[in-house]
Design a protein around this motif. Structure first.
Motif, PDB file in Angstrom:
ATOM      1  N   GLY A  67      13.871   5.746   6.385  1.00 20.23           N
ATOM      2  CA  GLY A  67      13.171   4.614   6.980  1.00 20.23           C
ATOM      3  C   GLY A  67      12.548   4.976   8.294  1.00 20.23           C
ATOM      4  O   GLY A  67      13.227   5.030   9.319  1.00 20.23           O
TER       5      GLY A  67
ATOM      6  N   VAL B  18      13.760   0.691   4.749  1.00 20.86           N
ATOM      7  CA  VAL B  18      14.453   0.168   5.926  1.00 20.86           C
ATOM      8  C   VAL B  18      15.475  -0.876   5.489  1.00 20.86           C
ATOM      9  O   VAL B  18      15.148  -1.817   4.769  1.00 20.86           O
ATOM     10  CB  VAL B  18      13.440  -0.438   6.911  1.00 20.86           C
ATOM     11  CG1 VAL B  18      14.154  -1.159   8.033  1.00 20.86           C
ATOM     12  CG2 VAL B  18      12.541   0.654   7.480  1.00 20.86           C
TER      13      VAL B  18
ATOM     14  N   ALA C  41       8.200  -0.604   1.612  1.00 20.80           N
ATOM     15  CA  ALA C  41       8.844   0.712   1.584  1.00 20.80           C
ATOM     16  C   ALA C  41       7.810   1.833   1.634  1.00 20.80           C
ATOM     17  O   ALA C  41       8.073   2.903   2.192  1.00 20.80           O
ATOM     18  CB  ALA C  41       9.708   0.843   0.333  1.00 20.80           C
TER      19      ALA C  41
ATOM     20  N   THR D 284      14.223  -1.262  -3.256  1.00 22.09           N
ATOM     21  CA  THR D 284      13.816  -0.220  -2.322  1.00 22.09           C
ATOM     22  C   THR D 284      14.312   1.156  -2.765  1.00 22.09           C
ATOM     23  O   THR D 284      13.671   2.170  -2.467  1.00 22.09           O
ATOM     24  CB  THR D 284      14.335  -0.520  -0.904  1.00 22.09           C
ATOM     25  OG1 THR D 284      15.758  -0.728  -0.953  1.00 22.09           O
ATOM     26  CG2 THR D 284      13.663  -1.759  -0.347  1.00 22.09           C
TER      27      THR D 284
ATOM     28  N   GLY E 144      15.087   3.139  10.495  1.00 20.36           N
ATOM     29  CA  GLY E 144      16.080   2.672   9.541  1.00 20.36           C
ATOM     30  C   GLY E 144      17.498   2.823  10.044  1.00 20.36           C
ATOM     31  O   GLY E 144      18.380   2.041   9.666  1.00 20.36           O
TER      32      GLY E 144
ATOM     33  N   CYS F 280       7.110   2.026   5.504  1.00 23.41           N
ATOM     34  CA  CYS F 280       8.158   2.376   6.465  1.00 23.41           C
ATOM     35  C   CYS F 280       9.385   2.989   5.828  1.00 23.41           C
ATOM     36  O   CYS F 280      10.374   3.246   6.527  1.00 23.41           O
ATOM     37  CB  CYS F 280       8.568   1.134   7.267  1.00 23.41           C
ATOM     38  SG  CYS F 280       9.298  -0.183   6.275  1.00 23.41           S
TER      39      CYS F 280
END
Length: 351
Positions: free
Chosen positions: A198, A271, A265, A113, A324, A268
């Motif tokens: 996030g 996260v 990713a 991520t 996040g 969003c």
């Protein structure tokens, strides 16, 4: 007369498998019901409150035009993004933990991520179209995986210790993202900062079509290849004896995990802790990995991310808090407990 074969050990094992299947089905039905109820609630609540039936009618284009606009253009993409991204993160985390044979392995720990964030922020810095963010996130995730693999290959590191290298890759990519935030204009830094923490804010159908379709197709492929993952669980020697090339299979499955995490990713942002915590929760309540528990991972990840986003939008007093921040708050104690358990020496039984 020939002696009958002993079946004493088979019946308890068959009974345990049957009990796990029943438990998996019951948990799956409960999670599905919770997802349906939470989805309906998320579509009907917000700054504009809508009756539940009206929001469901608006979802299919019926009823008041204003309600149709709110539900179809603003709420539905956000809700669907949370469901798909949460499921993708959880399946990716489950796959990485089994491939690395380490309970701390997850996309946000081993650098995937972080790489997706680097690619997306770089694309924003170059002024490219928002539609290219999923491609950039995938490129960044693949870059992180290549870095991880090259470092591990050069040092001949064992698979179960790759998490340490992943933490270094994640830290390096995070430093590169922070450098871009400092060097580029304030407008870019503001939008990129909201993305890398996030957030599901501002999701639209164009982003969902690319990243969401990629997550759904990749998840289906992971289910089809679950038998290979089960063979790898037996060890490389046993996998080779069964006709499976462990290195080639592991690389292919790792690529699928990278695609899932990178596309999530892209929807969003990075996260945290969904991919880390969900596989442990599912294993705790449903038992050893099976295709059924992999489905439970997807359902639980979707429920966790959508529930966290609903909490941000409707229950917390802080307006504009990224989702996040909620998942990190929930997941940080869980990571601490896992690290403490990993650091304990194995207990020896007294003779």
């Amino acid at each position: 007369m020939t002696a009958a074969l002993p079946v004493t050990g088979l019946r308890p094992r068959a009974g345990a498998i049957a009990r796990q299947r029943r438990r998996t089905v019951l948990i799956g039905l409960g999670l599905t019901l919770a997802l349906v109820l939470l989805t309906a609630l998320a579509l009907s609540t917000g700054q504009v409150q809508l009756p539940l039936l009206e929001s469901l009618r608006a979802l299919v284009g019926l009823g008041d035009p204003g309600s149709v606009l709110v539900v179809q253009e603003f709420r539905a993409p956000r809700v669907l993004s949370a469901l798909i991204a949460g499921a993708g993160l959880a399946v990716s985390g489950s796959l990485l933990q089994r491939l690395f044979r380490n309970p701390l392995a997850s996309p946000d720990v081993v650098g995937v991520t972080g790489g997706a964030s680097f690619g997306a922020v770089l694309m924003l810095a170059l002024g490219a179209s928002q539609a290219l963010i999923p491609v950039a996130a995938l490129g960044g995730g693949v870059l992180a995986a290549v870095l991880l693999g090259s470092f591990a290959w050069r040092s001949r590191m064992a698979v179960n210790r790759l998490v340490l290298v992943g933490l270094a890759v994640q830290s390096g990519l995070a430093a590169a993202v922070n450098l871009m935030l400092v060097r580029f204009p304030a407008e870019l830094a503001s939008s990129a900062l909201q993305w890398i923490t996030g957030s599901l804010y501002g999701r639209n159908w164009a982003e969902l079509q690319i990243a969401g379709l990629a997550i759904l197709l990749t998840t289906a492929l992971v289910f089809l290849l679950h038998r290979r993952v089960a063979v790898l669980d037996l060890g490389d020697d046993s996998a080779g004896g069964l006709g499976l090339d462990p290195n080639r299979a592991r690389v292919g499955l790792l690529l699928l995990a990278v695609v899932l995490a990178s596309m999530a990713a892209a929807l969003c942002g990075p996260v945290a802790f969904v991919a880390l915590a969900v596989p442990h929760l599912v294993r705790l309540v449903a038992g050893p990995p099976t295709p059924g528990t992999l489905l439970l991972n997807a359902l639980t990840g979707a429920l966790l991310l959508l529930g966290s986003d609903y909490l941000v939008l409707n229950l917390l007093p802080i307006h504009g808090l990224p989702v996040g921040a909620v998942t990190a708050t929930l997941g940080a104690p869980w990571l601490l407990v896992l690290m403490i358990r990993q650091g304990r020496p194995p207990q020896r039984s007294e003779s």
